[in-house]
Structure formats: structure tokens, C-alpha cells
Design an enzyme around this catalytic site. Structure first.
Site, PDB file in Angstrom:
ATOM      1  N   SER A 309       0.808  -1.200   0.000  1.00 46.98           N
ATOM      2  CA  SER A 309       0.000   0.000   0.000  1.00 46.98           C
ATOM      3  C   SER A 309       0.853   1.268   0.000  1.00 46.98           C
ATOM      4  O   SER A 309       1.582   1.522  -0.949  1.00 46.98           O
ATOM      5  CB  SER A 309      -0.945  -0.056   1.206  1.00 46.98           C
ATOM      6  OG  SER A 309      -1.910   0.937   1.160  1.00 46.98           O
ATOM      7  N   ASP A 320      10.884   4.858  -9.661  1.00 45.12           N
ATOM      8  CA  ASP A 320      10.573   5.352 -11.003  1.00 45.12           C
ATOM      9  C   ASP A 320      11.282   6.665 -11.319  1.00 45.12           C
ATOM     10  O   ASP A 320      11.550   6.966 -12.482  1.00 45.12           O
ATOM     11  CB  ASP A 320       9.062   5.543 -11.163  1.00 45.12           C
ATOM     12  CG  ASP A 320       8.338   4.218 -11.344  1.00 45.12           C
ATOM     13  OD1 ASP A 320       8.983   3.162 -11.199  1.00 45.12           O
ATOM     14  OD2 ASP A 320       7.115   4.233 -11.612  1.00 45.12           O
ATOM     15  N   LYS A 334      -0.287  -4.147  -3.618  1.00 43.14           N
ATOM     16  CA  LYS A 334      -1.598  -3.543  -3.387  1.00 43.14           C
ATOM     17  C   LYS A 334      -1.618  -2.160  -4.017  1.00 43.14           C
ATOM     18  O   LYS A 334      -0.970  -1.238  -3.533  1.00 43.14           O
ATOM     19  CB  LYS A 334      -1.911  -3.435  -1.899  1.00 43.14           C
ATOM     20  CG  LYS A 334      -3.288  -2.807  -1.663  1.00 43.14           C
ATOM     21  CD  LYS A 334      -3.565  -2.595  -0.197  1.00 43.14           C
ATOM     22  CE  LYS A 334      -4.931  -1.958  -0.027  1.00 43.14           C
ATOM     23  NZ  LYS A 334      -5.025  -0.629  -0.679  1.00 43.14           N
TER      24      LYS A 334
END
Length: 556
Positions: A309, A320, A334
Site C-alpha cells: 500500500s 521510477d 496492493k
């Protein structure tokens, strides 16, 4: 290893806390919570006829069925059956559990302020929390609470939820507890006025050496960002230029806390996370501001199969943007966002209203179409397949390949894959030591050791960590206590786990004596293969040449 999703869990090295009682010993947080307006009911409902039919059915059962039926209970089960047809993270919370669920991520709760443990069906005070009602009244570590408001609670089959119900309550309300204390002949009674108790979400924050700092975050709650920012500032004043952010087994919480922490590491306007729902009102994105406190220092983020989460939002944003090296094992997976909806009877619906996406555009939500059982057995499947031990056992769909800002390939569809994989190390683990932990033998021993060696408080935690050793005679005492508690001695497994037992015992004694989680983790982290590897990577950055971008390698 089946996992049941609740709105909150607080498993903290087998310590049970009134400030956040555990519901299951292995549990990960049900979802990311965000603020939004409640949906307005639509004028024309397609399902009005079905609702009328259901109401008619319930009336027939209530009035005409041959046997007496608890229709309220039947309705609760019906609701859960309906939600089971949706995703695994949309959950219904009954009225009796709603207040607990809502309090899990708050900065404070109302109670008496003790960390407790259940040993031999007795409620032991591990430590009274600093500044709380129990500490002010004189309750001490090692006390046994045997009565609450005059009623005996020893030997009645206590569980953590029962303790929570007895000792928490509205701020300003009173409760009387009876305490058995060592070297006292009579039960001591304390009348306590419940107060606001702070909940913390940082387990540890310390310098590993003169350059490397370490922060462990256990959840993303109301106060997490403030706690993190303070810890980050303090470590920088101590000379930190490299940081290990530990999100292992952190199962999530508030999206805002994840965004705030990510922002401290990223340059202005860098995308942190976006989300998209069926309704456009839930579509949004978050970007970094210009005032990050650690935008240039070297950074590693530790994750494992229990990181979920909000933890994955942080790891995904930093991966990223090629800002941090992600170290460990593939995270939980998740990628759904939940919003709480209050129901009229005090119950609550936590419903998925959007998917979130990392800056490269990937959704890291793992598949759930095969049902809850398959979804919950994911850890077991990873273990059996060998994924927890070898990176070669991890396979991603090439159609879900994305690129970081630096051009590295990352994948969606099932968690965050670390840049540097560290396999699970089970060489010193055994069923024997697991049983000693599970039946609280090690905890019981360390509590008694603390009570019987008050002289240890005369030395600093640093002196203790540098000089204290767990002796052979201490291990024999633990073995004997284990047998007393029903754990049969196993020589082969004992030999295998001997060093691990020493770490566990020393770490818990440090915590019991000094009430200091930093002291605990400085010892306990030596048993964590991901932590050890991260330190080695900082000291030997050449190992990263094939694992990271040029910019990231330069920072290392």
C-alpha cells in the site's frame, strides 16, 4: 500463510500495545486512505426493485420462518458476502469494531497508557508509556494487572481485544486496576483517569556509523510525516549523508503520509503518484515541491513481501524517479485506494474507489480474479515457488514493462520488484526457536531477567550493547523455561538457532531495560539479511554497477 485484511495491524516484534492492539499476529494493512467527499445518492437506482425484494424476503424470514432467526446477524453476513464479490480490500466493519478501526491511524488514543503482554493468561505491564496516566500513578514495568474495576481478569482466557475493551475508554473516564507487584504481599489498587496517549509510527531512528542513518517506519498514520521529518532533521545534524529507509513489513496507511515522505527526497514537480477511478472526482496526481530535506543524499529503501500500500507508493515513486535504490524482495502488490463511508448504525464501509499508479504509469496491484483464498495464499505460493530465495523465480509479464526516468525497465502487475534482490535467509531459523517466541518464553525470560538485574540500568544503552553477551547459562535457563511452558527441547534445532536466540534475547533485554526501540533494533537488525546487505552496498557501491542508473550509482 493465509493473510486476512483488516483496516489496521500493529505487530511490533511480538509486543502488544494498548495504544494499538493487534488483531492478528500476521496481518497487513487493508488499504490506502484518502480524504474525499461522500458520494451523493443517485435519483434513479437500477437496483431499487432488488432492494425491495430483499426487504420483503427479510420480513418473511423475521415473521414467518419456523425457527427463531437472528436477522441482524443474517444481514451482516449478507453484506460480507456481497463485498466478497468485489476486490479483497473493500471491507465492511461492524459497529463494534468501527471505533477501533478508525482509531488505528490517529495520532492519539484514549486509554491508560501501558505496553502490555499476556503471559500464562496474566496481563503483564511491559512498560508504562512516558507521560501517560499509568506512569504518573506509579504503575511499574513487571506489574501484573489482576483486577479491573474490582473484577478478576487473571486466568479467564484473556485476549488482546478483551484487554483493549477493559482499559481503553473516553478521555477523562476512570478505571481502577488491581496490581500484583514483586515483593509486595497485597494487591495494589490504582485509580486511573484515562487520557490522550500518543501513537508513534517510527520504530527506530539512529546512526549506523558516522555517515549512514537509519529510519524504520512501521505504518503511515496521522503523525508519521511529522515524526519522519523530525527524525530526518536530527540525523542530518549528526552528519548523515546516506540513509536507509526501512519499510519492511510496513503494510500501509494514509496516502498523504506516503506523499509527504516521498516529497522530502524528490526534486520540484517530480511526479509521486496518480490515481484514477470510475468516477472522475477521484482522479488526481501528486507532485513534489521544491523544499525536500534530503534531495541529494544517497538513499536506499528496504522492502519485502510484507511491504504494501503506502509503502509501495513511496518505493514506486523513488524507484521510477531513479532517486533511491530499492533493496530486498518483491513487495506485496496492493495498488488500490480505499475511502471510508460511514453507515447509519455506526458501522463503516471501506470501499475501493480508485487505482493508483507509480510515476512511470504502472499499476502494481496483483491479480485477485481467482478469489480471496488464492489472493491470501500468495505468500505461501512465493515460498513454494522459491521466489523468496531466488530472483530467478520471479517472472513478470513483458506487456507490463515500463521505464524509469533514467531508462531502466520496471514492471507492473504485482508489487514493486527491488533493484537489488536479497533472498530470505533461513539458515539459523528453526521450528524450535519459533515455538519459544510464539509461546512467549523468550519474552517471559527477558522480563524476569530485567527484574532480577536492576544494576544494568546503571550503564548506558551504548555500554550495554557493546559489552553485554548472552551466556551459555542464560541459554540453558531459556531452554528450561521453554520446557516448563510446553516446548520440548530439540538439540539439533537449538544448535542451528543458537546465534539467533542470542540476538533475540539480547535485543529484548535491551528494550526491557532501557525502554528504547533504537537499542532493540541495533541488535535485532543484525538478524535481518536485507538490512545487512544494504549496509554492505553503501560500503561497496561497485556491487551496484549492473543494478542502477548512472545518476543513482553516483549518489551511492
Amino acid at each position: 500463510m493465509p493473510i486476512k485484511f483488516f483496516i489496521v495491524s500493529d505487530y511490533k516484534n511480538s509486543s502488544y500495545h494498548i495504544r494499538l492492539p493487534i488483531l492478528l499476529t500476521v496481518a497487513v494493512l487493508a488499504g490506502v486512505l484518502i480524504g474525499a467527499n461522500f458520494a451523493e445518492p443517485k435519483a434513479n437506482r437500477k437496483y431499487q426493485a432488488s432492494i425491495q425484494k430483499f426487504t420483503q424476503l427479510m420480513e418473511y424470514i423475521e415473521n414467518d420462518y419456523v425457527d427463531s432467526v437472528n436477522t441482524a446477524s443474517l444481514l451482516e453476513e449478507t453484506i460480507e458476502t456481497i463485498l466478497d464479490k468485489l476486490d479483497p480490500h473493500t471491507v465492511y466493519i461492524p459497529p463494534k469494531d468501527a471505533e477501533l478501526a478508525q482509531s488505528q491511524l490517529r495520532a492519539t488514543y484514549d486509554g491508560i497508557g501501558v505496553e502490555f503482554n499476556l503471559l500464562r493468561d496474566t496481563l503483564y505491564v511491559v512498560t508504562p508509556l512516558s507521560g501517560g496516566p499509568s506512569e504518573k500513578a506509579g504503575i511499574q514495568a513487571g506489574d501484573k494487572i489482576v483486577t479491573v474495576d474490582g473484577e478478576n481478569i487473571a486466568g479467564i482466557g484473556l485476549n488482546n481485544r478483551m484487554v483493549f475493551d477493559m482499559l481503553r475508554g473516553p478521555r477523562g473516564s476512570q478505571v481502577t486496576v488491581g496490581v500484583v507487584r514483586k515483593n509486595e504481599d497485597e494487591i495494589l489498587e490504582f485509580e486511573l483517569t484515562r487520557g490522550a496517549i500518543a501513537q508513534t509510527s517510527l520504530d527506530a531512528s539512529y546512526m549506523i556509523d558516522d555517515k549512514i542513518g537509519y529510519i524504520k517506519v512501521n505504518r503511515f498514520a496521522e503523525s508519521t510525516y511529522r515524526e519522519f521529518k523530525a527524525a530526518l532533521t536530527e540525523l542530518k545534524t549528526k552528519g548523515m549523508t546516506q540513509l536507509i529507509l526501512d519499510l519492511q513489513n510496513n503494510s500501509g496507511g494514509y496516502m498523504s503520509a506516503a506523499i509527504g515522505i516521498s516529497d522530502e527526497f524528490l526534486g520540484e514537480n517530480a511526479l509521486i503518484v496518480s490515481q484514477k477511478g470510475q468516477s472522475a472526482k477521484y482522479d488526481s496526481e501528486a507532485r513534489a515541491t521544491k523544499d525536500g530535506a534530503f534531495q541529494e543524499g544517497a538513499l536506499m529503501v528496504l522492502i519485502n513481501e510484507g511491504s504494501a500500500s503506502a509503502s509501495e507508493i513511496v518505493a514506486g515513486a523513488l524507484q521510477d524517479n531513479d532517486r533511491a535504490l530499492i533493496v530486498g524482495r518483491r513487495s506485496f502488490g496492493k495498488g488500490l485506494v480505499q475511502l471510508p463511508f460511514d453507515l447509519n448504525d455506526g458501522s463503516e464501509l471501506r470501499m475501493t474507489i480508485a487505482r493508483y499508479y507509480t510515476p512511470s504509469g504502472r499499476s502494481i496491484q496483483k491479480p485477485y480474479e481467482d478469489g480471496e483464498e488464492t489472493y491470501n495464499n500468495d505468500y505461501y505460493d512465493r515460498y513454494v515457488s522459491g521466489e523468496l530465495f531466488s530472483q530467478d523465480s520471479v517472472h513478470f509479464d513483458e506487456n507490463l514493462a515500463y521505464e524509469t526516468t533514467g531508462g531502466r525497465t520496471v514492471y507492473g502487475g504485482g508489487g514493486i520488484m527491488p533493484d537489488y534482490f536479497v533472498g530470505l535467509d533461513t539458515t539459523d531459523n528453526s521450528a524450535y526457536v519459533n515455538r519459544l517466541v510464539a509461546n512467549n518464553t523468550i519474552r517471559e525470560y527477558t522480563l524476569d531477567f530485567r527484574d532480577n538485574h536492576p544494576e544494568l540500568k546503571n550503564q548506558s544503552a551504548e555500554e550495554f550493547l557493546a559489552t553485554f553477551d548472552v551466556t551459555e547459562s542464560m541459554l540453558k535457563e531459556v531452554v528450561a523455561l521453554g520446557e516448563k511452558n510446553g516446548t520440548r527441547f530439540n538439540q539439533r534445532q537449538f544448535n542451528k538457532s543458537k546465534d539467533l536466540m542470542k540476538y533475540l534475547i539480547k535485543a529484548r533485554i535491551a528494550r526491557e531495560i532501557y525502554g528504547d526501540d533504537n537499542a532493540f533494533y541495533k541488535v535485532f537488525n543484525q538478524t535481518n539479511e536485507i538490512y545487512r546487505e544494504a549496509i554492505d552496498l553503501f560500503k561497496n557501491p561497485e556491487k551496484l554497477k549492473e543494478k542502477s542508473s548512472g545518476v543513482l550509482l553516483q549518489k551511492m
